[in-house]
Scaffold this motif. Structure first.
Motif, PDB file in Angstrom:
ATOM      1  N   TYR A 170      24.295  32.558  41.690  1.00  0.00           N
ATOM      2  CA  TYR A 170      25.674  32.845  42.047  1.00  0.00           C
ATOM      3  C   TYR A 170      25.816  34.336  42.337  1.00  0.00           C
ATOM      4  CZ  TYR A 170      25.699  33.662  36.962  1.00  0.00           C
ATOM      5  OH  TYR A 170      25.407  34.072  35.689  1.00  0.00           O
ATOM      6  N   SER A 171      26.811  34.669  43.126  1.00  0.00           N
ATOM      7  CA  SER A 171      26.990  36.047  43.567  1.00  0.00           C
ATOM      8  C   SER A 171      28.456  36.434  43.583  1.00  0.00           C
ATOM      9  CB  SER A 171      26.436  36.226  44.995  1.00  0.00           C
ATOM     10  OG  SER A 171      25.078  35.903  45.076  1.00  0.00           O
ATOM     11  N   PRO A 172      28.813  37.535  42.929  1.00  0.00           N
ATOM     12  CA  PRO A 172      30.136  38.094  43.158  1.00  0.00           C
ATOM     13  C   PRO A 172      30.170  38.678  44.566  1.00  0.00           C
ATOM     14  CG  PRO A 172      28.856  39.506  41.685  1.00  0.00           C
ATOM     15  CD  PRO A 172      28.033  38.282  41.930  1.00  0.00           C
ATOM     16  N   ALA A 173      31.194  38.381  45.318  1.00  0.00           N
ATOM     17  CA  ALA A 173      31.207  38.727  46.737  1.00  0.00           C
ATOM     18  C   ALA A 173      32.589  39.195  47.172  1.00  0.00           C
ATOM     19  CB  ALA A 173      30.775  37.521  47.581  1.00  0.00           C
ATOM     20  N   ALA A 174      32.618  39.826  48.347  1.00  0.00           N
ATOM     21  CA  ALA A 174      33.868  40.181  49.000  1.00  0.00           C
ATOM     22  C   ALA A 174      33.911  39.451  50.329  1.00  0.00           C
ATOM     23  CB  ALA A 174      33.952  41.688  49.202  1.00  0.00           C
ATOM     24  N   VAL A 175      35.103  39.141  50.801  1.00  0.00           N
ATOM     25  CA  VAL A 175      35.244  38.323  52.010  1.00  0.00           C
ATOM     26  C   VAL A 175      36.205  38.986  52.982  1.00  0.00           C
ATOM     27  CG1 VAL A 175      37.087  36.938  50.937  1.00  0.00           C
ATOM     28  CG2 VAL A 175      35.798  35.995  52.873  1.00  0.00           C
ATOM     29  N   THR A 176      35.934  38.787  54.254  1.00  0.00           N
ATOM     30  CA  THR A 176      36.819  39.275  55.304  1.00  0.00           C
ATOM     31  C   THR A 176      36.747  38.339  56.502  1.00  0.00           C
ATOM     32  OG1 THR A 176      37.455  41.240  56.563  1.00  0.00           O
ATOM     33  CG2 THR A 176      35.094  40.760  56.411  1.00  0.00           C
TER      34      THR A 176
ATOM     35  N   ILE B  65      36.170  27.599  33.600  1.00  0.00           N
ATOM     36  CA  ILE B  65      36.814  28.587  34.471  1.00  0.00           C
ATOM     37  C   ILE B  65      38.076  27.969  35.049  1.00  0.00           C
ATOM     38  CG2 ILE B  65      36.547  30.051  36.507  1.00  0.00           C
ATOM     39  CD1 ILE B  65      33.509  29.965  36.023  1.00  0.00           C
ATOM     40  N   ARG B  66      39.216  28.392  34.563  1.00  0.00           N
ATOM     41  CA  ARG B  66      40.500  27.797  34.960  1.00  0.00           C
ATOM     42  C   ARG B  66      41.068  28.512  36.179  1.00  0.00           C
ATOM     43  NH1 ARG B  66      41.011  23.236  31.529  1.00  0.00           N
ATOM     44  NH2 ARG B  66      40.110  23.799  29.515  1.00  0.00           N
ATOM     45  N   ASP B  67      40.290  28.584  37.224  1.00  0.00           N
ATOM     46  CA  ASP B  67      40.684  29.275  38.446  1.00  0.00           C
ATOM     47  C   ASP B  67      40.444  28.361  39.648  1.00  0.00           C
ATOM     48  OD1 ASP B  67      41.331  31.872  37.304  1.00  0.00           O
ATOM     49  OD2 ASP B  67      39.183  32.119  36.942  1.00  0.00           O
ATOM     50  N   PRO B  68      41.024  28.695  40.793  1.00  0.00           N
ATOM     51  CA  PRO B  68      40.803  27.868  41.981  1.00  0.00           C
ATOM     52  C   PRO B  68      39.321  27.779  42.347  1.00  0.00           C
ATOM     53  CG  PRO B  68      42.633  29.375  42.331  1.00  0.00           C
ATOM     54  CD  PRO B  68      41.995  29.782  41.044  1.00  0.00           C
ATOM     55  N   VAL B  69      38.870  26.576  42.659  1.00  0.00           N
ATOM     56  CA  VAL B  69      37.487  26.329  43.054  1.00  0.00           C
ATOM     57  C   VAL B  69      37.503  25.497  44.328  1.00  0.00           C
ATOM     58  CG1 VAL B  69      35.278  25.295  42.404  1.00  0.00           C
ATOM     59  CG2 VAL B  69      36.707  26.357  40.655  1.00  0.00           C
TER      60      VAL B  69
ATOM     61  N   ASP C 253      39.725  36.766  36.410  1.00  0.00           N
ATOM     62  CA  ASP C 253      38.918  37.715  35.645  1.00  0.00           C
ATOM     63  C   ASP C 253      37.460  37.529  36.069  1.00  0.00           C
ATOM     64  OD1 ASP C 253      37.316  38.990  33.673  1.00  0.00           O
ATOM     65  OD2 ASP C 253      38.948  38.883  32.225  1.00  0.00           O
ATOM     66  N   LEU C 254      36.991  38.410  36.938  1.00  0.00           N
ATOM     67  CA  LEU C 254      35.656  38.253  37.521  1.00  0.00           C
ATOM     68  C   LEU C 254      34.566  38.278  36.451  1.00  0.00           C
ATOM     69  CD1 LEU C 254      33.895  38.078  40.107  1.00  0.00           C
ATOM     70  CD2 LEU C 254      33.841  40.585  40.097  1.00  0.00           C
TER      71      LEU C 254
ATOM     72  N   MET D 167      38.932  46.792  47.037  1.00  0.00           N
ATOM     73  CA  MET D 167      38.081  45.992  47.929  1.00  0.00           C
ATOM     74  C   MET D 167      38.823  44.726  48.339  1.00  0.00           C
ATOM     75  SD  MET D 167      34.152  44.760  47.257  1.00  0.00           S
ATOM     76  CE  MET D 167      33.624  46.445  47.005  1.00  0.00           C
ATOM     77  N   ARG D 168      38.421  44.136  49.442  1.00  0.00           N
ATOM     78  CA  ARG D 168      39.026  42.891  49.900  1.00  0.00           C
ATOM     79  C   ARG D 168      38.888  41.817  48.827  1.00  0.00           C
ATOM     80  NH1 ARG D 168      39.449  42.806  55.629  1.00  0.00           N
ATOM     81  NH2 ARG D 168      40.040  44.915  56.217  1.00  0.00           N
ATOM     82  N   ASP D 169      39.441  40.653  49.076  1.00  0.00           N
ATOM     83  CA  ASP D 169      39.453  39.569  48.091  1.00  0.00           C
ATOM     84  C   ASP D 169      38.083  39.381  47.446  1.00  0.00           C
ATOM     85  OD1 ASP D 169      42.039  39.191  48.783  1.00  0.00           O
ATOM     86  OD2 ASP D 169      41.651  37.505  50.127  1.00  0.00           O
ATOM     87  N   LYS D 170      38.054  39.362  46.112  1.00  0.00           N
ATOM     88  CA  LYS D 170      36.813  39.128  45.378  1.00  0.00           C
ATOM     89  C   LYS D 170      36.713  37.667  44.989  1.00  0.00           C
ATOM     90  CE  LYS D 170      35.946  43.719  43.468  1.00  0.00           C
ATOM     91  NZ  LYS D 170      35.699  44.507  42.242  1.00  0.00           N
ATOM     92  N   LEU D 171      35.527  37.137  45.074  1.00  0.00           N
ATOM     93  CA  LEU D 171      35.283  35.754  44.710  1.00  0.00           C
ATOM     94  C   LEU D 171      33.844  35.623  44.236  1.00  0.00           C
ATOM     95  CD1 LEU D 171      34.525  33.594  47.833  1.00  0.00           C
ATOM     96  CD2 LEU D 171      34.825  36.056  47.993  1.00  0.00           C
ATOM     97  N   ILE D 172      33.451  34.420  43.845  1.00  0.00           N
ATOM     98  CA  ILE D 172      32.068  34.149  43.450  1.00  0.00           C
ATOM     99  C   ILE D 172      31.547  32.999  44.302  1.00  0.00           C
ATOM    100  CG2 ILE D 172      30.519  33.547  41.566  1.00  0.00           C
ATOM    101  CD1 ILE D 172      32.714  34.470  39.621  1.00  0.00           C
ATOM    102  N   ILE D 173      30.383  33.209  44.887  1.00  0.00           N
ATOM    103  CA  ILE D 173      29.705  32.149  45.636  1.00  0.00           C
ATOM    104  C   ILE D 173      28.684  31.504  44.704  1.00  0.00           C
ATOM    105  CG2 ILE D 173      28.274  31.591  47.630  1.00  0.00           C
ATOM    106  CD1 ILE D 173      29.355  34.112  48.991  1.00  0.00           C
TER     107      ILE D 173
END
Length: 384
Positions: free
Chosen positions: A70-76, A36-40, A53-54, A1-7
């Protein structure tokens, strides 16, 4: 799937003035980054997390106050072909995982931010036609079995199907510090959590009533560890006060029925001294009107009279079942019901209608100020 992220969404932060809103947003992001040591990133009232790590990130968000959902999401990209391609991929995976099928009715919930050459309704209809082309499922806008959310934000479009509830409240550390009186019982840990949820940093204070209790600190340390799970972005210091000598003084030199009233009054007075030390602005306890002897209105007046800073009781209007339900939800209840020795200092017939002049006279008679100074001088820090 395309880039996964969390909204990530917040609630009442959004109605604050721009200056306050910005400060609260920054604090919430800071708190998120402690776990969460990830980009925000933040844009247009939404926080975006790009996790390595989702599943781990989703688990961490459960314990961060200030987050409404919050929602796990895909972006395009925001163009019809890219959106069509992403929906086909996204819905295809849901069908493979038996999360969505042709037997389920569905609805598209579209939200749009920015200027586009289509309306939200037009995009929803377009996305609905794509989903129908995959599953031939029936559309039901009123009571669907499945909802697909499409958020079009400028040149990016986000697709998701879950809105996971968060704890809500205000970011921890935005509302100053409080001193929380915490025992191993059911009520006070819940009260402490609720003040954390309102954005208050907490310093916990526990009173060790040995020899009237076992003197063990095991249970309060477990409680501290559980509450610490919700303290992302703020320290959760734990003090312990050796309180047995003061209780013995109360039992030896005051009417027995007044022991609980004098005990609670002394706790507040010591908490006020710790508040001065910690630059805290209030004391928190687990009082609920009428629940136990020390929580009748006359006794609440008598026990708090000698304390000058605010005493906050977030459980004051809740009954035991409501309090227990919150405790079960946050994980403190199972610790609270662990067996302990109880407090043998409590009289068989405690005072329920304390007369303030008599309480003040008795505090003076037992030289409470001096006894409480001794207890405060020997504070222990169990956890920093």
């Amino acid at each position: 799937m395309r880039d996964k992220l969390i909204i990530v969404r917040y609630g009442e932060i959004g109605v604050k003035s721009p200056k306050v809103r910005g400060r609260f947003e920054r604090k919430l992001i800071e708190n998120i980054k402690t776990l969460i040591r990830d980009p925000v990133d933040i844009k247009q009232g939404r926080i975006f997390i790009y996790p390595h790590d989702l599943d781990e990130a989703l688990e961490s968000l459960k314990k961060i106050v200030g987050i409404v959902s919050y929602s796990p999401a895909a972006v395009t990209k925001t163009d019809h072909n890219s959106i069509k391609e992403l929906i086909e991929l996204y819905v295809g995976e849901l069908v493979d995982e038996n999360i969505f099928s042709r037997d389920d009715s569905f609805a598209i919930r579209c939200r749009r931010v920015g200027k586009h050459d289509f309306s939200s309704q037009e995009m929803a209809a377009y996305c609905g036609s794509v989903v129908y082309g995959i599953t031939e499922s029936k559309v039901d806008l009123s009571n669907p079995d499945f909802e697909l959310f499409v958020e079009v934000r400028e040149d990016k479009t986000y697709i998701f199907h879950q809105k996971i509830p968060g704890l809500g409240g205000l970011p921890l550390g935005t509302q100053g510090k409080v001193i929380a009186l915490v025992s191993g019982g059911i009520d006070s840990p819940v009260a402490t959590f609720l003040m954390m949820k309102r954005g208050c940093s907490v310093t916990m204070v526990n009173f060790n009533n040995h020899p009237f209790t076992s003197g063990s600190s095991e249970k309060i340390l477990k409680m501290h560890q559980k509450l610490k799970e919700y303290s992302a972005g703020s320290k959760l210091k734990l003090y312990q006060v050796d309180y047995g000598d003061y209780l013995q003084k109360c039992k030896d030199e005051a009417p027995e029925r007044m022991t609980c009233v004098l005990c609670k009054s002394g706790m507040y007075q010591i908490a006020e001294k710790i508040a001065e030390k910690e630059n805290a602005l209030a004391i928190v306890d687990g009082s609920s009107v009428g629940q136990v002897a020390s929580q009748t209105l006359p006794n609440i007046l008598a026990t708090r009279y000698s304390t000058s800073i605010p005493i906050l009781s977030p459980l004051i209007g809740l009954d035991k079942v409501e309090i227990e339900n919150i405790g079960k939800k946050i994980g403190t209840f199972d610790i609270s019901i662990l067996p302990d020795s109880g407090c043998s200092a409590a009289p068989r017939h405690p005072e329920t209608n304390a007369e303030l002049p008599l309480v003040l006279e008795t505090l003076e008679k037992i030289d409470a100020i001096n006894e409480l100074e001794k207890a405060t001088a020997n504070l222990k820090i169990l956890k920093r």
